[in-house]
Design an enzyme around this catalytic site. Structure first.
Site, PDB file in Angstrom:
ATOM      1  CG  HIS A  10      -1.913   1.053   1.191  1.00  0.00           C
ATOM      2  ND1 HIS A  10      -1.602   2.360   1.445  1.00  0.00           N
ATOM      3  CD2 HIS A  10      -3.333   0.947   0.905  1.00  0.00           C
ATOM      4  CE1 HIS A  10      -2.759   3.256   1.398  1.00  0.00           C
ATOM      5  NE2 HIS A  10      -3.815   2.231   0.989  1.00  0.00           N
ATOM      6  CE  LYS A  52      -9.643   0.108  -2.745  1.00  0.00           C
ATOM      7  NZ  LYS A  52     -10.096   0.068  -1.472  1.00  0.00           N
ATOM      8  CG  HIS A  66      -7.018  14.897   0.844  1.00  0.00           C
ATOM      9  ND1 HIS A  66      -7.924  14.348   1.570  1.00  0.00           N
ATOM     10  CD2 HIS A  66      -6.791  13.603   0.138  1.00  0.00           C
ATOM     11  CE1 HIS A  66      -8.090  12.906   1.498  1.00  0.00           C
ATOM     12  NE2 HIS A  66      -7.290  12.404   0.403  1.00  0.00           N
TER      13      HIS A  66
HETATM   14  C1  FPP Z   1       3.689   9.001   8.935  1.00  0.00           C
HETATM   15  C2  FPP Z   1       2.521   8.147   8.970  1.00  0.00           C
HETATM   16  C3  FPP Z   1       1.662   7.874  10.236  1.00  0.00           C
HETATM   17  C4  FPP Z   1       1.974   7.934   7.679  1.00  0.00           C
HETATM   18  C5  FPP Z   1       0.908   6.943   7.260  1.00  0.00           C
HETATM   19  C6  FPP Z   1       0.979   6.588   6.053  1.00  0.00           C
HETATM   20  C7  FPP Z   1      -0.486   5.922   5.574  1.00  0.00           C
HETATM   21  C8  FPP Z   1      -0.686   4.590   6.254  1.00  0.00           C
HETATM   22  C9  FPP Z   1      -1.050   6.417   4.641  1.00  0.00           C
HETATM   23  C10 FPP Z   1      -2.344   5.791   4.048  1.00  0.00           C
HETATM   24  C11 FPP Z   1      -3.537   6.800   4.213  1.00  0.00           C
HETATM   25  C12 FPP Z   1      -4.728   6.267   3.139  1.00  0.00           C
HETATM   26  C13 FPP Z   1      -5.325   7.324   2.321  1.00  0.00           C
HETATM   27  C14 FPP Z   1      -5.197   5.283   3.912  1.00  0.00           C
HETATM   28  C15 FPP Z   1      -6.594   4.930   3.043  1.00  0.00           C
HETATM   29  O1  FPP Z   1      -6.706   3.439   2.827  1.00  0.00           O
HETATM   30  P1  FPP Z   1      -7.904   3.045   2.113  1.00  0.00           P
HETATM   31  O2  FPP Z   1      -7.976   1.502   2.220  1.00  0.00           O
HETATM   32  O3  FPP Z   1      -8.988   3.694   2.620  1.00  0.00           O
HETATM   33  O4  FPP Z   1      -7.791   3.738   0.842  1.00  0.00           O
HETATM   34  P2  FPP Z   1      -7.671   3.176  -0.656  1.00  0.00           P
HETATM   35  O5  FPP Z   1      -8.854   2.321  -1.167  1.00  0.00           O
HETATM   36  O6  FPP Z   1      -6.912   4.174  -1.344  1.00  0.00           O
HETATM   37  O7  FPP Z   1      -6.273   1.845  -0.364  1.00  0.00           O
HETATM   38 ZN    ZN Z   2      -6.562  10.526   0.263  1.00  0.00          ZN
END
Ligand code: FPP
Ligand code: ZN
Length: 415
Positions: free
Chosen positions: A245, A291, A350
């Site tokens: 991811h 995705k 964002h």
């Molecule tokens: C420094 C720090 C703590 C960093 C965190 C980095 C991190 C894990 C970011 C992910 C953010 C995010 C958009 C998650 C959404 O997953 P989802 O499953 O809702 O979205 P998708 O469908 O795009 O995978």
């Molecule tokens: Zn986002």
């Protein structure tokens, strides 16, 4: 099928495939339906909707970044109380301070005035009476992600009111050690917390910036990170081979850069994975296979690509295309300025990550020092000369998610 093609099909069938039966020619008036169909899921239906919305915006000439509109929203956030629905972010107050302040600084080095710095320092220290580690809100337990966000936010305060000197670095170090796990990872919080690669990145970011990194703190960390790279080339959250991811891949790659060990993983596979995150149609980046495109991956995946570029000299995403997705599809004209995708409202999270992603698309990345001496503080971002009208943003250090000069000055203070 003409006679020649029929003969060729018969030849392939009998001689090459060893089939005994003759190929039969059937002439039909009906159109032949393609049996290879895309599996239809909720996500494919949503993606087609997103593609339609993007297509319309991408057909327009390149939009310019609306600095005034975005800055108005950010300044308003500093001057006002948050609306009641923001209570959902009660444990993310340090993050909010970082997202808003960092966005302001990425727009312009001088936008966080003294009064804003005073408010930031006061608020952040309310979340840590002992001046580190930090929780996400007053009276809550210290958390590694809040500590990361608070330290980054303090870095943006330029030692206002000696806030850098007030930090209890010894206490932060002792606490980071207490979060360390036998597998080389870090938990996020004591006595209970998640254990995944975010903990590693937050610990290494804070420790390297505050110059409190020791062999004891990083023992086993490299092995932990290496095991999180999956067969896809990106990184999963844990040692359990979960799906690669964008967010977790950023945490892994930035951690490896802090350790100067990016060359110890399969960089080629990682580059393939990053390239596959960009869609031809929307031009933006997604976080994982099948995705939807999302503006925040302009940073999570875009900065991963920038770190790879600095290390290998090779660009693995199309920055020009991403720039068009950001400028034409991620600017909202109502509410907070930058958003995930058309049809969504903007928000501070964002705004911060889309803006840094935009800065990345307008820069090239390299290390100042010779190849084997890559320090995270020597990763430089140089404005690219190809953009017709650059957005005039600060240069970003992709490892820390902060403007490069802020990282340099903050780190130097503790050396
Ligand atoms: C420094 C720090 C703590 C960093 C965190 C980095 C991190 C894990 C970011 C992910 C953010 C995010 C958009 C998650 C959404 O997953 P989802 O499953 O809702 O979205 P998708 O469908 O795009 O995978
Ligand atoms: Zn986002």
């Amino acid at each position: 099928m003409g006679a020649k093609n029929l003969a060729r099909a018969n030849y392939i069938s009998s001689e090459l495939l060893g089939r005994k039966r003759e190929t039969v020619e059937i002439v039909t008036e009906e159109p032949i339906e393609n049996i290879m169909k895309e599996v239809e899921t909720d996500t494919t239906i949503d993606r087609h909707e997103v593609m339609d919305m993007c297509e319309e915006l991408l057909n327009e000439p390149l939009h310019a970044l609306d600095h005034d509109y975005a800055l108005k929203g950010l300044k308003f956030a500093f001057d006002s109380n948050m609306p009641p629905q923001m209570v959902a972010l009660d444990a993310s107050q340090a993050w909010m301070v970082y997202w808003i302040a960092n966005s302001m600084q990425v727009f312009n080095e001088t936008t966080i005035d003294e009064e804003n710095k005073r408010k930031m320092v006061e608020k952040l220290f309310l979340m840590s009476e002992d001046k580190g580690p930090f929780s996400g809100g007053e009276g809550q337990l210290p958390h590694i992600a809040s500590t990361y966000a608070a330290v980054n936010a303090l870095a943006l305060c330029d030692n206002f009111d000696n806030c850098w000197d007030q930090l209890d670095r010894k206490a932060i170090y002792k606490w980071l050690l207490s979060l360390k796990q036998t597998d080389g990872g870090f938990t996020t919080c004591n006595p209970v917390g998640e254990r995944d690669i975010r903990g590693v990145y937050c610990a290494l970011s804070v420790a390297s910036l505050l110059n409190i990194m020791t062999d004891e703190l990083i023992e086993g960390v490299l092995e932990y990170l290496q095991k999180c790279q999956t067969f896809e080339g990106g990184f999963g959250a844990t040692l359990l081979q979960d799906e690669a991811h964008g967010g977790y891949t950023f945490c892994a790659v930035a951690s490896l850069c802090i350790l100067n060990k990016l060359h110890t993983i399969n960089v080629e596979k990682l580059m393939e994975w990053c390239s596959a995150r960009q869609y031809n149609e929307e031009m933006g980046l997604c976080g994982r296979g099948n995705k939807l495109v999302d503006g925040c991956y302009s940073f999570w995946v875009g900065s991963t690509a920038a770190m790879i570029e600095a290390t290998t000299g090779v660009e693995c995403i199309n920055k020009q295309a991403l720039r068009k997705y950001i400028l034409n599809c991620c600017q909202s004209t109502t509410g907070i300025s930058l958003r995930d995708k058309p049809g969504k409202n903007g928000d501070f999270y964002h705004t911060n990550y889309v803006l840094m992603g935009l800065a990345i698309t307008e820069s090239t990345f390299k290390y100042k020092m010779e190849p084997n001496k890559k320090s995270p503080f020597d990763l430089v971002s140089i404005p690219s000369t190809t953009e017709d009208k650059p957005s005039d943003l600060s240069s970003i250090n992709p490892i820390y998610g902060l403007p490069s000069d802020v990282v340099r000055k903050f780190h130097k203070h503790f050396v």
